[in-house]
Design a protein around this motif. Sequence first.
Motif, PDB file in Angstrom:
ATOM      1  N   PRO A  16      -5.539  13.722 -13.143  1.00 59.07           N
ATOM      2  CA  PRO A  16      -5.108  12.442 -12.536  1.00 59.07           C
ATOM      3  C   PRO A  16      -3.699  12.858 -12.054  1.00 59.07           C
ATOM      4  N   CYS A  17      -3.004  14.118 -12.153  1.00 61.78           N
ATOM      5  CA  CYS A  17      -1.821  14.363 -11.877  1.00 61.78           C
ATOM      6  C   CYS A  17      -1.676  15.304 -10.565  1.00 61.78           C
ATOM      7  N   GLU A  18      -2.704  15.695 -10.310  1.00 60.17           N
ATOM      8  CA  GLU A  18      -2.909  16.683  -8.949  1.00 60.17           C
ATOM      9  C   GLU A  18      -3.054  15.776  -7.853  1.00 60.17           C
ATOM     10  N   PRO A  19      -2.410  16.258  -6.634  1.00 61.59           N
ATOM     11  CA  PRO A  19      -2.410  15.609  -5.416  1.00 61.59           C
ATOM     12  C   PRO A  19      -3.639  15.253  -4.982  1.00 61.59           C
ATOM     13  N   ALA A  20      -4.084  13.872  -4.519  1.00 66.12           N
ATOM     14  CA  ALA A  20      -5.506  13.742  -4.277  1.00 66.12           C
ATOM     15  C   ALA A  20      -5.414  13.206  -2.800  1.00 66.12           C
ATOM     16  N   ILE A  21      -4.340  12.460  -2.282  1.00 66.38           N
ATOM     17  CA  ILE A  21      -4.183  11.902  -0.840  1.00 66.38           C
ATOM     18  C   ILE A  21      -2.733  12.591  -0.166  1.00 66.38           C
ATOM     19  N   LEU A  22      -2.860  12.885   1.097  1.00 68.55           N
ATOM     20  CA  LEU A  22      -1.735  13.334   1.814  1.00 68.55           C
ATOM     21  C   LEU A  22      -1.435  12.241   2.809  1.00 68.55           C
ATOM     22  N   SER A  23      -0.467  11.308   2.672  1.00 64.87           N
ATOM     23  CA  SER A  23      -0.234  10.372   3.785  1.00 64.87           C
ATOM     24  C   SER A  23       0.984  11.027   4.509  1.00 64.87           C
ATOM     25  N   PRO A  24       1.216  10.297   5.695  1.00 64.38           N
ATOM     26  CA  PRO A  24       2.414  10.743   6.333  1.00 64.38           C
ATOM     27  C   PRO A  24       3.509  10.719   5.681  1.00 64.38           C
ATOM     28  N   ASP A  25       3.962   9.801   4.651  1.00 62.14           N
ATOM     29  CA  ASP A  25       4.834   9.750   4.016  1.00 62.14           C
ATOM     30  C   ASP A  25       5.015  10.615   2.719  1.00 62.14           C
ATOM     31  N   CYS A  26       4.054  10.924   1.966  1.00 59.61           N
ATOM     32  CA  CYS A  26       4.186  11.629   0.853  1.00 59.61           C
ATOM     33  C   CYS A  26       2.665  12.110   0.115  1.00 59.61           C
ATOM     34  N   GLY A  27       2.763  12.814  -0.629  1.00 60.45           N
ATOM     35  CA  GLY A  27       1.384  13.184  -1.486  1.00 60.45           C
ATOM     36  C   GLY A  27       1.212  12.139  -2.557  1.00 60.45           C
ATOM     37  N   TRP A  28      -0.091  12.237  -3.002  1.00 58.95           N
ATOM     38  CA  TRP A  28      -0.530  10.847  -4.065  1.00 58.95           C
ATOM     39  C   TRP A  28      -1.551  11.539  -4.962  1.00 58.95           C
ATOM     40  N   SER A  29      -0.994  11.387  -6.265  1.00 60.82           N
ATOM     41  CA  SER A  29      -2.109  11.705  -7.153  1.00 60.82           C
ATOM     42  C   SER A  29      -2.739  10.300  -7.684  1.00 60.82           C
ATOM     43  N   LEU A  30      -3.880  10.665  -8.384  1.00 60.19           N
ATOM     44  CA  LEU A  30      -4.448   9.170  -8.769  1.00 60.19           C
ATOM     45  C   LEU A  30      -3.323   8.357  -9.737  1.00 60.19           C
ATOM     46  N   MET A  31      -2.597   9.067 -10.418  1.00 56.05           N
ATOM     47  CA  MET A  31      -1.493   8.411 -11.207  1.00 56.05           C
ATOM     48  C   MET A  31      -0.694   7.687 -10.344  1.00 56.05           C
ATOM     49  N   ASP A  32      -0.329   8.155  -9.249  1.00 55.51           N
ATOM     50  CA  ASP A  32       0.332   7.533  -8.184  1.00 55.51           C
ATOM     51  C   ASP A  32      -0.131   6.190  -7.411  1.00 55.51           C
ATOM     52  N   LEU A  33      -1.490   6.447  -7.378  1.00 52.77           N
ATOM     53  CA  LEU A  33      -2.336   5.412  -6.765  1.00 52.77           C
ATOM     54  C   LEU A  33      -2.129   4.092  -7.632  1.00 52.77           C
ATOM     55  N   ILE A  34      -2.666   4.264  -8.966  1.00 61.26           N
ATOM     56  CA  ILE A  34      -2.441   3.532 -10.264  1.00 61.26           C
ATOM     57  C   ILE A  34      -1.331   2.686 -10.073  1.00 61.26           C
ATOM     58  N   LYS A  35      -0.046   3.620 -10.287  1.00 59.14           N
ATOM     59  CA  LYS A  35       1.315   3.102 -10.143  1.00 59.14           C
ATOM     60  C   LYS A  35       1.432   2.024  -8.989  1.00 59.14           C
ATOM     61  N   ALA A  36       1.139   2.619  -8.099  1.00 53.88           N
ATOM     62  CA  ALA A  36       1.341   1.678  -6.692  1.00 53.88           C
ATOM     63  C   ALA A  36       0.575   0.533  -6.626  1.00 53.88           C
ATOM     64  N   GLY A  37      -0.374   0.300  -7.295  1.00 51.38           N
ATOM     65  CA  GLY A  37      -1.436  -0.788  -7.366  1.00 51.38           C
ATOM     66  C   GLY A  37      -0.746  -2.118  -8.375  1.00 51.38           C
ATOM     67  N   SER A  38       0.291  -1.550  -9.147  1.00 48.07           N
ATOM     68  CA  SER A  38       0.970  -2.614  -9.947  1.00 48.07           C
ATOM     69  C   SER A  38       2.068  -3.494  -9.250  1.00 48.07           C
ATOM     70  N   CYS A  39       1.469  -4.200  -8.218  1.00 43.35           N
ATOM     71  CA  CYS A  39       2.364  -5.025  -7.558  1.00 43.35           C
ATOM     72  C   CYS A  39       1.759  -6.526  -7.448  1.00 43.35           C
ATOM     73  N   ALA A  40       2.699  -7.382  -7.096  1.00 42.94           N
ATOM     74  CA  ALA A  40       2.544  -8.760  -6.907  1.00 42.94           C
ATOM     75  C   ALA A  40       1.147  -9.369  -6.183  1.00 42.94           C
ATOM     76  N   ALA A  41       1.024  -8.442  -5.016  1.00 41.94           N
ATOM     77  CA  ALA A  41       0.115  -8.890  -4.298  1.00 41.94           C
ATOM     78  C   ALA A  41      -1.361  -8.624  -4.872  1.00 41.94           C
ATOM     79  N   LEU A  42      -1.349  -7.329  -5.534  1.00 43.57           N
ATOM     80  CA  LEU A  42      -3.076  -7.108  -6.065  1.00 43.57           C
ATOM     81  C   LEU A  42      -2.996  -7.806  -7.511  1.00 43.57           C
ATOM     82  N   GLU A  43      -1.946  -8.123  -8.128  1.00 45.05           N
ATOM     83  CA  GLU A  43      -2.155  -8.870  -9.222  1.00 45.05           C
ATOM     84  C   GLU A  43      -2.826 -10.170  -8.997  1.00 45.05           C
ATOM     85  N   LEU A  44      -2.289 -10.990  -8.048  1.00 41.12           N
ATOM     86  CA  LEU A  44      -2.674 -12.011  -7.597  1.00 41.12           C
ATOM     87  C   LEU A  44      -4.260 -12.008  -6.987  1.00 41.12           C
TER      88      LEU A  44
END
Lengths: 452, 94
Positions: A16-44
């Motif tokens: 879960p800590c190895e890079p899974a996705i490369l976007s124009p801004d940065c690399g994302w591991s599964l953990m990064d994706l999970i962290k980014a999901g903790s936001c108001a829009a998705l909680e709602l």
Amino acid sequence: MKPINLEALIGGSRDPCEPAILSPDCGWSLMDLIKAGSCAALELAVHVGVVAICCRDPMRMVVALVALDGRVDRLILLANDLDRVTIEELLERSGARILVTDREDLDDFAPAIRWRGEVEPVRSARFALGEPDRLTIWTFATSGTTGAPKLVEHDIISLSRPLRAEHAWRWGQMYEMARFAGVQVFLQAMAKGVLILPHSRWPLKDKVAFIATNGGNAISATPTLWRKMLMTPEAATLQLHQATLGGEIADAPVLATIAARYPSARVTHVYASTEAGASFAVNDGLPGFPAAMLDIRGSGPCLRIRDGRLFIQSARGRRTYVGTNIAFSDDEGFVDTGDLVERVGERCYFKGRANGVINVGGDKVYPQEVEAVLLAHPDVALARIFAASSPITGQMVSAEIMMREEVGDRTVMTRKLHAYCAERLPRWKCPVIIRLVREIAANSGEKMSRAK
Amino acid sequence: MTNVAVQGRYSESQLRVLIAAALLEVALSCGAEVVEPLSDDLALLESGLDSLGFAILVARLEEDLGWDPFSLSDQPFYPVRFGEFVAFYEANQP
């Protein structure tokens, strides 16, 4: 037993800590994706439970899928170019209670969650999505030829069933993330490898350059998109190990060109549709598929030719489009693909669509529409529209026209007819070739033949 | 475009003129602006025509020339730059 969800599926197949996705801004591991999901829009969104998503930024789509699968009852994935009226109709038909979107042009859309803040791999303690506890239904919109798209249901189990990740390729995403094909590429990369995710609004050559400079070595795209990619200078910089074609007929020239351009690539054409799911793959580099694949009853989908059309038995029985009682498979689960197939010896070849639709570089043309325009011309007695093959767009529109009276200068008349069509039809529907003929053949059913 | 009646093969320079003229005509008919000059290293999709424009160009050239290099060639080919495109027509005549 806890039902499987996307987060667990990815976590089960990779660190879960190895890079899974490369976007124009940065690399994302599964953990990064999970962290980014903790936001108001998705909680709602989790609270609402039946949610449609339509995002211009493909990274948001990924974050939302990981966050919401297993936590909402139903997800409706909407392509980012759908217009407001279509979105309203799809929301109603799917029963979606809210739209999650980053589109500024939908600012006044209601009910909607406007998801605008930066998507960052930072966990916010303020928002918690809770534990995944259900099997989420994923609803996809078909890329329909006319009218509003139809809605088809899948879930993470049916979506991930056909995947066999043999190699850890770096997949360049050429499809939109909200499309069935885009999700297939995403899941393939998550099972093993990396997804290189260019911005959806970039021009094609920039997407190809981004994939190439980031070491992308596997690409899946429609034959139309491949033809366009092969015409960009940036395509020469790709070093591919896997080239996958799907969604349209893969003809011999495009298959052979990809094989010649990328000698170390395995060239695969897959047959998949939103309705039938991912059905089969052909790896021998030739158009069509071996007849030996027909009528096999086993673990995979069963292929059958009925009335010259390809039918595919998907795993389940009779299924209908969401919000309608229109069935797209029979009681046995066979889906009529609408693709004409001809068996020649031990090979089956695709011969186009049963409804005669012509695919001009990805844009669909109904011959009847063009014929109606031509028949409205006072000097035209009969018109026949059919597909001619093109090395550049796969197919193009061709016309045979029978005039009411003998024509003096045929070149002048042909030019006039080209101009007449150009004034009345979008350019991809205009016949590229117009031939003036003395008679137009009817087939035995008193219908005009659409065969070339 | 006028059909240049040539005995035997077309030379590369004749084809260059024919193709450039046809390209301008197609661009004119679809309201596209062509990047000039049409130099050899100009990427075709940056010349002003899109892929549909090139499909039309290839079809028009077949009507004018009476042959199609894409069906005559036994090597699969997708043109990338203008110079290659002209050379492909020169190399694949009946």
